[in-house]
Design an enzyme around this catalytic site. Structure first.
Site, PDB file in Angstrom:
ATOM      1  N   CYS A   3       0.848  -1.192   0.000  1.00 18.87           N
ATOM      2  CA  CYS A   3       0.000   0.000   0.000  1.00 18.87           C
ATOM      3  C   CYS A   3       0.882   1.240   0.000  1.00 18.87           C
ATOM      4  O   CYS A   3       1.595   1.509   0.983  1.00 18.87           O
ATOM      5  CB  CYS A   3      -0.923   0.006   1.217  1.00 18.87           C
ATOM      6  SG  CYS A   3      -1.958   1.494   1.317  1.00 18.87           S
ATOM      7  N   CYS A  11      -2.055   7.166   5.248  1.00 17.25           N
ATOM      8  CA  CYS A  11      -3.107   6.405   5.922  1.00 17.25           C
ATOM      9  C   CYS A  11      -2.462   5.290   6.727  1.00 17.25           C
ATOM     10  O   CYS A  11      -1.687   4.491   6.181  1.00 17.25           O
ATOM     11  CB  CYS A  11      -4.089   5.822   4.903  1.00 17.25           C
ATOM     12  SG  CYS A  11      -5.385   4.778   5.643  1.00 17.25           S
ATOM     13  N   CYS A  14      -4.457   0.522   8.498  1.00 18.81           N
ATOM     14  CA  CYS A  14      -4.036  -0.887   8.521  1.00 18.81           C
ATOM     15  C   CYS A  14      -2.768  -1.006   9.366  1.00 18.81           C
ATOM     16  O   CYS A  14      -1.655  -1.150   8.845  1.00 18.81           O
ATOM     17  CB  CYS A  14      -3.800  -1.395   7.102  1.00 18.81           C
ATOM     18  SG  CYS A  14      -5.272  -1.430   6.077  1.00 18.81           S
ATOM     19  N   GLN A 211     -21.881  -7.449   8.588  1.00 11.63           N
ATOM     20  CA  GLN A 211     -20.451  -7.664   8.768  1.00 11.63           C
ATOM     21  C   GLN A 211     -19.662  -7.157   7.564  1.00 11.63           C
ATOM     22  O   GLN A 211     -20.094  -7.259   6.420  1.00 11.63           O
ATOM     23  CB  GLN A 211     -20.165  -9.147   8.983  1.00 11.63           C
ATOM     24  CG  GLN A 211     -20.828  -9.756  10.207  1.00 11.63           C
ATOM     25  CD  GLN A 211     -20.104  -9.411  11.501  1.00 11.63           C
ATOM     26  OE1 GLN A 211     -19.163  -8.622  11.518  1.00 11.63           O
ATOM     27  NE2 GLN A 211     -20.556  -9.992  12.601  1.00 11.63           N
ATOM     28  N   GLU A 261     -33.499  -6.954  18.090  1.00 20.79           N
ATOM     29  CA  GLU A 261     -32.496  -5.995  17.628  1.00 20.79           C
ATOM     30  C   GLU A 261     -33.016  -4.580  17.869  1.00 20.79           C
ATOM     31  O   GLU A 261     -34.194  -4.296  17.626  1.00 20.79           O
ATOM     32  CB  GLU A 261     -32.206  -6.205  16.138  1.00 20.79           C
ATOM     33  CG  GLU A 261     -31.456  -5.104  15.437  1.00 20.79           C
ATOM     34  CD  GLU A 261     -30.076  -4.855  16.026  1.00 20.79           C
ATOM     35  OE1 GLU A 261     -29.717  -3.675  16.174  1.00 20.79           O
ATOM     36  OE2 GLU A 261     -29.373  -5.832  16.338  1.00 20.79           O
ATOM     37  N   ASN A 306     -24.727 -11.587  19.767  1.00 21.13           N
ATOM     38  CA  ASN A 306     -23.703 -11.005  18.890  1.00 21.13           C
ATOM     39  C   ASN A 306     -23.657  -9.505  19.172  1.00 21.13           C
ATOM     40  O   ASN A 306     -24.076  -8.696  18.349  1.00 21.13           O
ATOM     41  CB  ASN A 306     -24.056 -11.286  17.423  1.00 21.13           C
ATOM     42  CG  ASN A 306     -22.986 -10.794  16.465  1.00 21.13           C
ATOM     43  OD1 ASN A 306     -21.828 -10.623  16.841  1.00 21.13           O
ATOM     44  ND2 ASN A 306     -23.376 -10.561  15.225  1.00 21.13           N
ATOM     45  N   CYS A 333     -16.743  -9.439  18.857  1.00 26.01           N
ATOM     46  CA  CYS A 333     -15.698  -8.717  18.142  1.00 26.01           C
ATOM     47  C   CYS A 333     -14.713  -8.068  19.115  1.00 26.01           C
ATOM     48  O   CYS A 333     -13.862  -7.279  18.703  1.00 26.01           O
ATOM     49  CB  CYS A 333     -16.311  -7.659  17.224  1.00 26.01           C
ATOM     50  SG  CYS A 333     -17.302  -6.418  18.086  1.00 26.01           S
TER      51      CYS A 333
END
Length: 375
Positions: A3, A11, A14, A211, A261, A306, A333
């Site tokens: 990248c 940036c 990542c 997701q 939800e 979740n 997560c």
């Protein structure tokens, strides 16, 4: 993944990019094992790897620059736009669509919102691609001032992007770091993006969560389905159900499935998917903890949770601990809050766990755990 934006320091999203992908995956699994070390008899299934690049099904682009030369990407520390249209994380149909979206900004005269000066109209362009290559695009505007121009030039955009099936304007008038506002104006005949995941069609409405990594999400839902079918519950609750991914993968003719939800948009999506599939599943909008505490439907045999990164919290963990649910499937997560929640439910013993790499090039991941109530 190479990248040039990362190499140039433009940036740094990542943060794990310098690490080899196999090392990333191994480090994530070891980190999760360390957090769940108190459950020494936990069986670890092999981790699910992702494509290290071109895996993101959504592009959340901050709009900067000028009307004639807009940037789609992020803002630098001074508030100037950094163009990331060639980001290597996006699935190819997304990456290919971004130049046409940038050209639309110019054609429709959508002034990018200038954060330091608090002026301009267009704040974000949010694009999502389905497994079939169809697109949903949302223009986040400060007001309705530019709405007529968006409508006027939309036919040209639809001609430039034949795969664009859902287009909307979202209104976010406030000057704060919030991606979108509560009001959505749908500009196309279709209002949902069909996400074909495994053998289930999920409808995604503009403000519904899905997701980021479709392939790994499919693996996550397959794992959840396998554990549910192994337990074979008569009554299942899917709390924090989103658009119904787990619930709709877990339906069976003799099984009662309920999904809860907080997002009404997500519930509408799930209801549409269930209706079209002709499966037995009921969905309702509400807070998961409140529903569990007040429900009169009878105790579930298995609960799927979740939650967002904050986890399920003490109240819901306490309810699950005291409930009659024999099994729990927890998709997390954030393994730190997962470990906290597991410790608050000592009667529900973690039996199996699996790390799924939903977010390559970062330290984040998903982990699924099957818990069983001890006799």
């Amino acid at each position: 993944m190479d990248c040039h934006h990362f190499d140039a320091g433009r940036c740094r999203s990542c943060s794990w990019l310098p690490r080899a992908y196999d090392d990333q995956l191994a480090a994530k699994e070891q980190g999760c094992r360390d957090l769940l070390a108190p459950w020494s008899d936990l069986e670890w299934l092999p981790p699910v790897a992702s494509r290290p690049e071109r895996f993101r099904n959504k592009a959340k682009m901050v709009v900067g620059g000028t009307v004639d030369a807009p940037t789609l990407g992020i803002l630098d520390p001074a508030g100037a736009g950094v163009d990331l249209q060639d980001c290597g994380l996006h699935e190819p149909p997304l990456r290919d669509a971004l130049p046409a979206l940038a050209a639309f900004v110019t054609r429709a005269g959508l002034a990018p919102y200038d954060v330091p000066r608090r002026r301009g109209e267009l704040k974000h362009v949010l694009a999502t691609v389905s497994p079939d290559g169809e697109l949903m695009v949302r223009f986040v505007l400060r007001s309705t001032e530019a709405l007529s121009r968006v409508r006027k030039h939309l036919p040209t955009l639809l001609a430039d992007l034949p795969t664009l099936v859902v287009a909307t304007v979202n209104l976010q008038p406030e000057h704060k770091a919030v991606l979108e506002g509560p009001d959505e104006i749908v500009l196309t005949e279709r209002q949902t993006l069909r996400m074909r995941v495994n053998d289930v069609d999920l409808h995604l409405r503009p403000q519904s969560f899905f997701q980021t990594n479709t392939e790994v999400a499919a693996a996550l839902y397959r794992q959840g389905r396998a554990w549910v079918d192994e337990v074979a519950p008569a009554r299942l609750w899917d709390l924090y159900c989103g658009v119904g991914g787990f619930a709709l993968h877990a339906t069976a003719p003799d099984r009662e499935v309920v999904g809860i939800e907080v997002s009404a948009e997500a519930v509408a999506s799930a209801e549409q998917s269930a209706r079209e599939a002709g499966v037995r599943a009921t969905f309702a909008a509400g807070d998961a903890t409140t529903y569990a505490a007040r429900s009169r439907r009878g105790q579930p045999d298995l609960v799927v949770v979740n939650p967002p990164r904050r986890g399920i919290g003490a109240d819901l963990a306490g309810w699950l601990e005291a409930s009659g649910a024999g099994h729990l499937v927890y998709s997390s997560c954030n393994a730190t809050t997962l470990a906290r929640d597991l410790a608050a439910m000592p009667s529900l013993r973690p039996r199996r766990a699996r790390v799924l790499d939903m977010f390559p090039q970062t330290g984040h991941y998903e982990v699924a755990v099957l818990l069983e109530r001890e006799a």
